[in-house]
Design a protein around this motif. Sequence first.
Motif, short mmCIF file in Angstrom:
data_model
loop_
_atom_site.label_atom_id
_atom_site.label_comp_id
_atom_site.label_asym_id
_atom_site.label_seq_id
_atom_site.Cartn_x
_atom_site.Cartn_y
_atom_site.Cartn_z
N ARG A 255 0.82 -1.21 0.00
CA ARG A 255 0.00 0.00 0.00
C ARG A 255 0.86 1.26 0.00
NH1 ARG A 255 -5.35 -0.52 1.19
NH2 ARG A 255 -6.05 -2.63 0.82
N HIS A 256 1.91 1.26 0.77
CA HIS A 256 2.68 2.50 0.92
C HIS A 256 3.54 2.74 -0.33
CE1 HIS A 256 5.38 5.53 2.58
NE2 HIS A 256 4.49 5.68 3.55
N PRO A 257 3.57 3.98 -0.85
CA PRO A 257 4.37 4.25 -2.05
C PRO A 257 5.85 3.86 -1.88
CG PRO A 257 2.88 6.08 -1.64
CD PRO A 257 2.75 5.15 -0.45
N TYR A 258 6.39 3.96 -0.67
CA TYR A 258 7.80 3.56 -0.48
C TYR A 258 7.97 2.05 -0.65
CZ TYR A 258 12.43 3.05 1.63
OH TYR A 258 13.75 2.73 1.87
N PRO A 295 7.73 12.02 6.02
CA PRO A 295 9.16 12.10 5.70
C PRO A 295 9.50 11.65 4.28
CG PRO A 295 8.71 10.45 7.41
CD PRO A 295 7.42 11.16 7.15
N PHE A 296 8.59 10.90 3.64
CA PHE A 296 8.86 10.40 2.29
C PHE A 296 8.39 11.38 1.21
CE2 PHE A 296 7.88 7.22 -1.21
CZ PHE A 296 9.22 6.96 -1.52
N HIS A 297 7.74 12.50 1.61
CA HIS A 297 7.03 13.30 0.59
C HIS A 297 7.94 13.86 -0.52
CE1 HIS A 297 7.74 17.20 2.87
NE2 HIS A 297 7.81 17.63 1.64
N VAL A 306 -1.26 17.92 1.47
CA VAL A 306 -1.32 17.63 2.91
C VAL A 306 -0.06 16.89 3.39
CG1 VAL A 306 -2.54 15.43 2.59
CG2 VAL A 306 -2.80 16.68 4.72
N CYS A 307 0.57 16.17 2.49
CA CYS A 307 1.73 15.35 2.86
C CYS A 307 2.91 16.21 3.32
CB CYS A 307 2.17 14.48 1.69
SG CYS A 307 0.85 13.46 1.03
N GLU A 308 2.93 17.48 2.88
CA GLU A 308 4.08 18.34 3.22
C GLU A 308 3.99 18.88 4.64
OE1 GLU A 308 4.36 21.28 0.13
OE2 GLU A 308 4.12 19.72 -1.39
N VAL A 311 1.92 14.74 9.46
CA VAL A 311 2.55 13.42 9.59
C VAL A 311 1.46 12.35 9.56
CG1 VAL A 311 3.96 11.94 11.08
CG2 VAL A 311 4.36 14.41 11.04
N PRO A 312 1.52 11.40 8.62
CA PRO A 312 0.46 10.39 8.57
C PRO A 312 0.57 9.42 9.75
CG PRO A 312 2.16 9.92 6.93
CD PRO A 312 2.52 11.22 7.56
N GLN A 313 -0.57 9.08 10.32
CA GLN A 313 -0.59 8.11 11.42
C GLN A 313 -0.80 6.70 10.85
OE1 GLN A 313 0.13 9.22 14.55
NE2 GLN A 313 0.42 11.12 13.40
N ALA A 324 1.26 3.81 7.14
CA ALA A 324 1.15 5.20 7.57
C ALA A 324 1.27 6.06 6.32
CB ALA A 324 2.26 5.54 8.56
N CYS A 325 0.12 6.40 5.73
CA CYS A 325 0.12 7.17 4.49
C CYS A 325 -1.22 7.87 4.35
CB CYS A 325 0.36 6.22 3.30
SG CYS A 325 0.17 7.02 1.71
N HIS A 326 -1.19 9.13 3.92
CA HIS A 326 -2.43 9.91 3.80
C HIS A 326 -3.34 9.39 2.70
CE1 HIS A 326 -1.46 12.72 6.84
NE2 HIS A 326 -0.42 13.25 6.21
FE1 SF4 Z 1 3.31 9.78 -0.34
FE2 SF4 Z 1 1.73 11.40 1.06
FE3 SF4 Z 1 1.62 8.78 1.46
FE4 SF4 Z 1 3.73 10.18 2.27
S1 SF4 Z 1 1.65 10.36 3.03
S2 SF4 Z 1 3.78 8.25 1.24
S3 SF4 Z 1 3.91 11.68 0.63
S4 SF4 Z 1 1.08 9.87 -0.40
#
Ligand code: SF4
Length: 333
Positions: A255-258, A295-297, A306-308, A311-313, A324-326
């Motif tokens: 799920r997480h882009p990273y 931190p990955f934005h 919003v990512c900037e 902090v996603p919970q 943990a991603c928005h």
């Molecule tokens: Fe990308 Fe935003 Fe998710 Fe961070 S919270 S991984 S910047 S989509």
Amino acid sequence: MADPILSVRNLHTHFFADEGVVRAVDGTSFDLHSGRTLGIVGESGCGKSVTAKSILRIVERPGRIVSGEILLRRKNGSVVDLVTLPTDGVEMRGIRGGNIGLVFQEPMSSLSAFHTIGNQLIEAIRLHSRLTKPAARARAVELLAMVGIPRPSQRIDSYSFELSGGLRQRVMIAMALAAEPRVLIADEPTTALDVTTQAQILELIRRLQQERDLAVMLITHDMGVIAEMADDVVVMYLGKEVEKGPVDAIFHAPRHPYTKSLLRSIPSVLAEPRSRLATITGSIPHPFARPGGCPFHPRCPDRMSVCETSVPQEIVIGENHATACHLYTRVPA
Ligand code: SF4
């Protein structure tokens, strides 16, 4: 699932330098279970090794555990929070090696070049037992045989520099298991080895885990090793866990882009000849220039405004699967 042998709860380990504070581990939580392998994966500098050092209480100054719990279930069933123990006290020294064995990436830096591997093994055995020297030597030969060292009763008198990289790593594994720990932490155990030796060492760890019902924490930057070995996975980025779950969920429904970027960067034999290997955009930020918000934005292909700033919970998105991603949370405007 039975109670975990080791539980890390909201661990924060920071380094206090003149230039500022480095939040090397910034709120990670996971459990280790007997007979299972937890893979901790991420690029260099994401906090994997500092997490292992925090568990063993060997974080170097100016680093220290700021908050969190590391709950270890001992062989007698009692539970101790390692964070509360003095780092150089008798109890913590007994737990290192006695309850938790450690294998590092580079055995040459852990094995002494001035003593035979036998003497180093005998010392490790006697540190955690009352065996006489001859009995400890016999046990050392057994351990060398257990990890697949050929002619162990002769090799015991070798020096580390006389052995190949693969044999040295086998000796390190024998030393880590000398006192029969129930937890094995392997920090990039195969990174310095060629592909064939790497496969043999991973197979050895798997066999020993099955024979001894070990809880293994395997730290690596290599998703291929995770696919091969792990039952459960924690993906870390800049000291934070960004996704965790069973290995199938991480590989088949990331799920997480990273996590997705890490998976795309695995080389494939099915790739077109001369095609470019996908890499993750940008690089890990300087430790003193940690981005705000997620931190990955700065590197994320899916980032939103919003990512900037926020902090996603961590939220649960499946059975034992969280991220943990928005993209998966509803953030207040
Ligand atoms: Fe990308 Fe935003 Fe998710 Fe961070 S919270 S991984 S910047 S989509």
